[in-house]
Scaffold this active site. Sequence first.
Site, PDB file in Angstrom:
ATOM      1  N   SER A  78       0.834  -1.203   0.000  1.00  0.00           N
ATOM      2  CA  SER A  78       0.000   0.000   0.000  1.00  0.00           C
ATOM      3  C   SER A  78       0.867   1.250   0.000  1.00  0.00           C
ATOM      4  O   SER A  78       1.806   1.364   0.783  1.00  0.00           O
ATOM      5  CB  SER A  78      -0.912   0.033   1.228  1.00  0.00           C
ATOM      6  OG  SER A  78      -1.614   1.263   1.279  1.00  0.00           O
ATOM      7  N   VAL A  83       7.525   2.465   3.852  1.00  0.00           N
ATOM      8  CA  VAL A  83       8.444   1.779   2.939  1.00  0.00           C
ATOM      9  C   VAL A  83       7.901   1.792   1.512  1.00  0.00           C
ATOM     10  O   VAL A  83       8.649   2.009   0.557  1.00  0.00           O
ATOM     11  CB  VAL A  83       8.713   0.333   3.417  1.00  0.00           C
ATOM     12  CG1 VAL A  83       9.616  -0.407   2.449  1.00  0.00           C
ATOM     13  CG2 VAL A  83       9.340   0.346   4.811  1.00  0.00           C
ATOM     14  N   CYS A  84       6.603   1.593   1.365  1.00  0.00           N
ATOM     15  CA  CYS A  84       5.995   1.618   0.028  1.00  0.00           C
ATOM     16  C   CYS A  84       6.116   3.009  -0.588  1.00  0.00           C
ATOM     17  O   CYS A  84       6.489   3.164  -1.751  1.00  0.00           O
ATOM     18  CB  CYS A  84       4.533   1.203   0.099  1.00  0.00           C
ATOM     19  SG  CYS A  84       4.271  -0.458   0.734  1.00  0.00           S
ATOM     20  N   SER A  85       5.835   4.024   0.192  1.00  0.00           N
ATOM     21  CA  SER A  85       5.970   5.398  -0.264  1.00  0.00           C
ATOM     22  C   SER A  85       7.418   5.687  -0.673  1.00  0.00           C
ATOM     23  O   SER A  85       7.663   6.308  -1.709  1.00  0.00           O
ATOM     24  CB  SER A  85       5.526   6.355   0.843  1.00  0.00           C
ATOM     25  OG  SER A  85       5.784   7.682   0.495  1.00  0.00           O
TER      26      SER A  85
END
Length: 190
Positions: A78, A83-85
């Site tokens: 997501s 971490v995804c960002s």
Amino acid sequence: MFSKIVFSTLFFFSAIGFAQKSKAINTVLLKGTPVRTYSKLPDVHKPAPKFTLTDVNMNDQSLDAYKGRYVILNIFPSVDTGVCSASVHHFNEEAGNLPNTVVLCISKDLPFAQKRFCGAEGINNVVMLSDFRSDFGWNYGVEMIESSMKGLLSRAVVVIDPSGNIIYEEQVPDISQEPNYEAAIAAVKN
């Protein structure tokens, strides 16, 4: 007649169950805790499985649209996690420096959330795609099938060459860690 229908139905569901069990389930970690995914990533040197995902404007986008270019698939749970960002930001910076290359950032986030994120964060060098209504996670083996993250995609990177073959793949061992950006970029540059 009734027995033929029952037998046919049982045979059909048995075949589906066998097909699902015959795929090699993979295990990744979520902050050290094992989590199974549906399967393993597709093999290097094989054609990339086709897919159709939804872009931020609710339009279908297929892998075929990017044929003739290097394609980096940045796959993650997501965009609303740190971490995804970070992975989207990192690939957004790198994408502008890679000739004949497109970065597709893929998650189960709804297109509205992806669009909001890109607008707020100034993301404009990558293509955000949603797997909210496709079977991408199953075809690429990255959909998590247990834990509180069940149904979301694990963190992985796949690089596809202009002819449509996979030249690099990384299933990040612990989804709380960032992928190996340098290795993915090197696959495009080699």
